[in-house]
Design a protein around this motif. Sequence first.
Motif, PDB file in Angstrom:
ATOM      1  N   LYS A 110       0.803  -1.271  -0.030  1.00  0.00           N
ATOM      2  CA  LYS A 110       0.020   0.218   0.013  1.00  0.00           C
ATOM      3  C   LYS A 110       0.902   1.319  -0.112  1.00  0.00           C
ATOM      4  O   LYS A 110       2.061   1.036   0.373  1.00  0.00           O
ATOM      5  CB  LYS A 110      -1.079   0.002   1.227  1.00  0.00           C
ATOM      6  N   LYS A 111       0.419   2.131  -0.565  1.00  0.00           N
ATOM      7  CA  LYS A 111       1.149   3.587  -0.518  1.00  0.00           C
ATOM      8  C   LYS A 111       1.488   4.015   0.585  1.00  0.00           C
ATOM      9  O   LYS A 111       0.377   4.155   1.763  1.00  0.00           O
ATOM     10  CB  LYS A 111       0.526   4.706  -1.364  1.00  0.00           C
ATOM     11  N   THR A 112       2.542   4.610   1.176  1.00  0.00           N
ATOM     12  CA  THR A 112       2.756   5.412   2.395  1.00  0.00           C
ATOM     13  C   THR A 112       2.542   6.723   2.294  1.00  0.00           C
ATOM     14  O   THR A 112       2.598   7.335   0.980  1.00  0.00           O
ATOM     15  CB  THR A 112       4.226   5.103   2.807  1.00  0.00           C
ATOM     16  N   THR A 113       2.617   7.434   3.224  1.00  0.00           N
ATOM     17  CA  THR A 113       2.609   9.054   3.163  1.00  0.00           C
ATOM     18  C   THR A 113       3.705   9.390   2.342  1.00  0.00           C
ATOM     19  O   THR A 113       3.465  10.434   1.621  1.00  0.00           O
ATOM     20  CB  THR A 113       2.346   9.644   4.342  1.00  0.00           C
TER      21      THR A 113
ATOM     22  N   GLU B 109      -6.705  14.680   0.133  1.00  0.00           N
ATOM     23  CA  GLU B 109      -7.526  13.539  -0.060  1.00  0.00           C
ATOM     24  C   GLU B 109      -6.806  12.216   0.157  1.00  0.00           C
ATOM     25  O   GLU B 109      -7.100  11.503   0.758  1.00  0.00           O
ATOM     26  CB  GLU B 109      -8.451  13.707  -1.101  1.00  0.00           C
ATOM     27  N   ASP B 110      -5.726  12.062  -0.581  1.00  0.00           N
ATOM     28  CA  ASP B 110      -4.843  11.053  -0.733  1.00  0.00           C
ATOM     29  C   ASP B 110      -4.276  10.737   0.455  1.00  0.00           C
ATOM     30  O   ASP B 110      -4.181   9.434   1.170  1.00  0.00           O
ATOM     31  CB  ASP B 110      -3.646  11.157  -1.769  1.00  0.00           C
ATOM     32  N   LEU B 111      -3.915  11.786   1.353  1.00  0.00           N
ATOM     33  CA  LEU B 111      -3.260  11.669   2.753  1.00  0.00           C
ATOM     34  C   LEU B 111      -4.414  11.131   3.557  1.00  0.00           C
ATOM     35  O   LEU B 111      -4.234  10.220   4.682  1.00  0.00           O
ATOM     36  CB  LEU B 111      -2.487  12.876   3.091  1.00  0.00           C
ATOM     37  N   CYS B 112      -5.509  11.584   3.546  1.00  0.00           N
ATOM     38  CA  CYS B 112      -6.611  11.261   4.431  1.00  0.00           C
ATOM     39  C   CYS B 112      -7.068  10.003   4.180  1.00  0.00           C
ATOM     40  O   CYS B 112      -7.395   8.992   5.151  1.00  0.00           O
ATOM     41  CB  CYS B 112      -7.902  12.295   4.242  1.00  0.00           C
ATOM     42  N   ASP B 113      -7.050   9.431   3.131  1.00  0.00           N
ATOM     43  CA  ASP B 113      -7.324   7.937   2.501  1.00  0.00           C
ATOM     44  C   ASP B 113      -6.261   7.043   3.368  1.00  0.00           C
ATOM     45  O   ASP B 113      -6.784   6.037   3.800  1.00  0.00           O
ATOM     46  CB  ASP B 113      -7.132   7.870   1.235  1.00  0.00           C
ATOM     47  N   ILE B 114      -5.120   7.565   3.424  1.00  0.00           N
ATOM     48  CA  ILE B 114      -4.232   6.689   4.297  1.00  0.00           C
ATOM     49  C   ILE B 114      -4.239   6.886   5.792  1.00  0.00           C
ATOM     50  O   ILE B 114      -4.333   5.661   6.349  1.00  0.00           O
ATOM     51  CB  ILE B 114      -2.602   6.930   4.002  1.00  0.00           C
ATOM     52  N   ALA B 115      -4.557   8.221   6.294  1.00  0.00           N
ATOM     53  CA  ALA B 115      -4.486   8.284   7.644  1.00  0.00           C
ATOM     54  C   ALA B 115      -5.897   7.968   8.366  1.00  0.00           C
ATOM     55  O   ALA B 115      -5.857   7.808   9.572  1.00  0.00           O
ATOM     56  CB  ALA B 115      -3.919   9.733   8.115  1.00  0.00           C
ATOM     57  N   GLY B 116      -6.888   8.180   7.558  1.00  0.00           N
ATOM     58  CA  GLY B 116      -8.112   8.078   7.927  1.00  0.00           C
ATOM     59  C   GLY B 116      -8.869   9.403   8.141  1.00  0.00           C
ATOM     60  O   GLY B 116      -8.184  10.313   8.183  1.00  0.00           O
ATOM     61  N   TYR B 117     -10.147   9.245   8.208  1.00  0.00           N
ATOM     62  CA  TYR B 117     -10.831  10.619   8.348  1.00  0.00           C
ATOM     63  C   TYR B 117     -11.420  10.752   9.946  1.00  0.00           C
ATOM     64  O   TYR B 117     -11.631   9.913  10.501  1.00  0.00           O
ATOM     65  CB  TYR B 117     -12.008  10.545   7.391  1.00  0.00           C
ATOM     66  N   TYR B 118     -11.555  12.040  10.130  1.00  0.00           N
ATOM     67  CA  TYR B 118     -12.203  12.554  11.417  1.00  0.00           C
ATOM     68  C   TYR B 118     -13.560  11.768  11.286  1.00  0.00           C
ATOM     69  O   TYR B 118     -14.500  11.932  10.778  1.00  0.00           O
ATOM     70  CB  TYR B 118     -12.167  13.923  11.581  1.00  0.00           C
ATOM     71  N   VAL B 119     -13.722  11.227  12.676  1.00  0.00           N
ATOM     72  CA  VAL B 119     -15.051  10.690  13.057  1.00  0.00           C
ATOM     73  C   VAL B 119     -15.624  11.563  14.078  1.00  0.00           C
ATOM     74  O   VAL B 119     -15.012  11.401  15.347  1.00  0.00           O
ATOM     75  CB  VAL B 119     -15.097   9.167  13.483  1.00  0.00           C
TER      76      VAL B 119
END
Length: 156
Positions: free
Chosen positions: A102-105, A139-149
């Motif tokens: 998987k892609k890293t940051t 958006e790509d970084l949030c896909d890796i790190a996850g979105y705020y819930v």
Amino acid sequence: MKTDYKIPFNEGTGELLEYPVHFIDIEWRDNYEFEAKMKVIGWGRGRSSITFTLMDEQGKKHATFASTFYEMIPHMSNGEISGTFTFCKRGQNYGLKLVSAKKTTTDVVREFVEAQHIYSPESIHQTDRVIENAYGLIEDLCDIAGYYVEEVEAER
């Protein structure tokens, strides 16, 4: 790509056996691919090889040969790698192999820097296209790190 031979696992712990030995109960499984996040935790020497030990998020340890570990290094970040894995055999030994990472940051940022021709801090501030294209990077970084819930209070 997985192979068609069976892979030995410790029947008690479910961990991969680097070398099947007669004094451990062995469960022979068909080879398979699986998604995991692994962390490097050590290395060791066998009779004729060097292996590295990776641990998955469930705490299971997996040995990998130096040659397959070398292929993983470019995809690692802080000693961790996420991707699709399978098992391979070298001589009488068995180990973990990366199928796809998987892609890293770092991968995502490097691709953005190269695509935008960012060669200095000034090229960020003085080029409108960098800021205009930053939305995709975020958006790509949030896909890796996850979105705020957002935590929602339970209704009373």
